[in-house]
Scaffold this motif. Structure first.
Motif, PDB file in Angstrom:
ATOM      1  N   GLY A  43       0.813  -1.214  -0.467  1.00 37.54           N
ATOM      2  CA  GLY A  43      -0.070   0.229   0.359  1.00 37.54           C
ATOM      3  C   GLY A  43       1.190   1.164   0.068  1.00 37.54           C
ATOM      4  O   GLY A  43       0.487   2.324  -0.779  1.00 37.54           O
ATOM      5  N   LEU A  61       1.749   1.899  -3.730  1.00 41.68           N
ATOM      6  CA  LEU A  61       0.778   2.638  -4.393  1.00 41.68           C
ATOM      7  C   LEU A  61      -0.019   3.667  -4.102  1.00 41.68           C
ATOM      8  O   LEU A  61      -0.060   4.431  -4.713  1.00 41.68           O
ATOM      9  N   TYR A  72      -7.569  -3.145  -0.608  1.00 44.60           N
ATOM     10  CA  TYR A  72      -6.257  -2.949  -1.760  1.00 44.60           C
ATOM     11  C   TYR A  72      -7.454  -3.349  -3.422  1.00 44.60           C
ATOM     12  O   TYR A  72      -7.697  -3.216  -4.021  1.00 44.60           O
ATOM     13  N   LYS A 127      -6.807  -2.006  -6.555  1.00 46.47           N
ATOM     14  CA  LYS A 127      -5.779  -0.250  -5.859  1.00 46.47           C
ATOM     15  C   LYS A 127      -4.678  -2.133  -7.305  1.00 46.47           C
ATOM     16  O   LYS A 127      -3.764  -1.135  -7.548  1.00 46.47           O
ATOM     17  N   THR A 128      -4.639  -3.023  -7.541  1.00 47.18           N
ATOM     18  CA  THR A 128      -3.412  -3.666  -8.534  1.00 47.18           C
ATOM     19  C   THR A 128      -3.421  -3.735  -9.694  1.00 47.18           C
ATOM     20  O   THR A 128      -2.939  -5.154  -9.703  1.00 47.18           O
ATOM     21  N   LEU A 170      -2.007   3.028   2.411  1.00 44.97           N
ATOM     22  CA  LEU A 170      -3.301   2.992   1.973  1.00 44.97           C
ATOM     23  C   LEU A 170      -4.241   2.412   2.619  1.00 44.97           C
ATOM     24  O   LEU A 170      -5.720   2.892   3.005  1.00 44.97           O
TER      25      LEU A 170
END
Length: 320
Positions: A71, A74, A93, A96-97, A304
């Motif tokens: 996180g 990111l 998450y 986000k990935t 995150l």
């Protein structure tokens, strides 16, 4: 005749001048391209947390991160192409990935090799020296400590990626959000809290890492003496297993109980503790209703999660 010859000379002179200009432009463009290539290939010497010198790209473009604090990367917009996504199955998450390849846990070497990384950051360097050595043959590899408080991690990342200014701004942003949260909660001076973690049949007390780093941060809760003595003052200790008999010793004025998701045994045991344990019912925090049950996914201080945690925690305590 002389008149035509004069015109021809003027025309050829013009053509020659135009060729010179085009040549100059071409050379200028080539130099700019060369500068861009040199810039993209520029390296720097980086001193790792182990005191070793590693030559790394000044501006990495394809990074593989192996560790539990994806996180952070990111939020800082680091170009992650691969990671062990076992740690990225939490709600914060979601979405986000995309585009990040799961390299397995703790990291499949062949998979990582196919990603052609120009930098690898390995949080498990102490756990497997051979793995770390193999990774360093794929790309420059930096050992990284994910257990550091988030401000120290972000500062280290700023140094690695040449984003010191951005890192300082992020730290300031989250410190402001933390202050705003504690202002909402308005804790009394000396008010204590304890973080319990139920994993299967085992109950743990957490120290000042992960969620504890937020709970016990600036303007946060005071640390119960038993937590300070048995965990925080002990080198290399982040948590301890406890039996029900010692709960009164560790329990603060507020109790945060984190339960492992997708684990029936953890839920069953926490239900027994919270609802049927006679000793649990005698704790002052329980009698005052200062018990907050939450998912163990919040046992973290990665950036995150923090973006939501500073809003979530007051809601747990119903002091919004």
């Amino acid at each position: 005749m002389k008149k035509h010859r004069g015109k021809r000379i003027i025309i050829w002179a013009g053509v020659f001048l135009l060729l010179l200009i085009l040549s100059a432009c071409s050379n200028t463009g080539g130099n700019a391209s060369d500068v861009q290539v040199e810039e993209s290939e520029k390296t720097i010497q980086y001193t790792t947390i182990k005191g070793e010198q590693v030559e790394i790209p000044a501006h990495p473009k394809r990074v593989v991160y192996i560790g539990p604090t994806l996180g952070d990367f990111l939020v800082m917009d680091i170009p992650i192409v691969g990671s062990n996504l076992i740690h990225a199955n939490h709600s914060y998450y979601e979405g986000k990935t995309a585009g990040i390849v799961d390299v397995g846990h703790p990291g499949d070497l062949e998979m990582i090799l196919t990603l052609k990384p120009d930098l690898i950051i390995n949080s498990y360097y102490n756990a497997d020296a051979e793995q770390n050595e193999a990774l360093s043959k794929i790309a420059p590899t930096i050992p990284f400590n994910p257990a550091l408080p988030y401000a120290e991690r972000v500062k280290e990342m700023g140094n690695i990626f040449g984003q010191q200014k951005e890192a300082a701004q992020l730290i300031a942003k989250f410190e402001t959000q933390s202050q705003e949260m504690w202002d909402k909660l308005q804790l009394a001076e000396g008010e204590t809290a304890t973080v319990f973690y139920q994993l299967g049949k085992t109950l743990y007390v957490m120290g000042n890492r992960s969620l504890g780093a937020i709970i016990y941060g600036d303007n946060g809760f005071a640390i119960p003496p038993a937590v300070q003595k048995n965990i925080i003052n002990q080198k290399g200790v982040s948590f301890v297993e406890v039996s029900e008999e010692v709960l009164p010793e560790f329990a603060g004025d507020h109790l945060f109980v984190l339960i492992q998701d997708n684990d029936d045994e953890s839920k069953t045991e926490s239900d027994r503790l919270l609802q049927r344990s006679p000793l649990w019912g005698t704790l002052p925090a329980v009698q005052k209703g200062n018990v907050y049950v939450a998912s163990a996914e919040w046992n973290t201080d990665n950036l995150l999660a923090l973006e939501q945690l500073f809003k979530e925690l007051p809601q747990w305590m119903q002091r919004t």
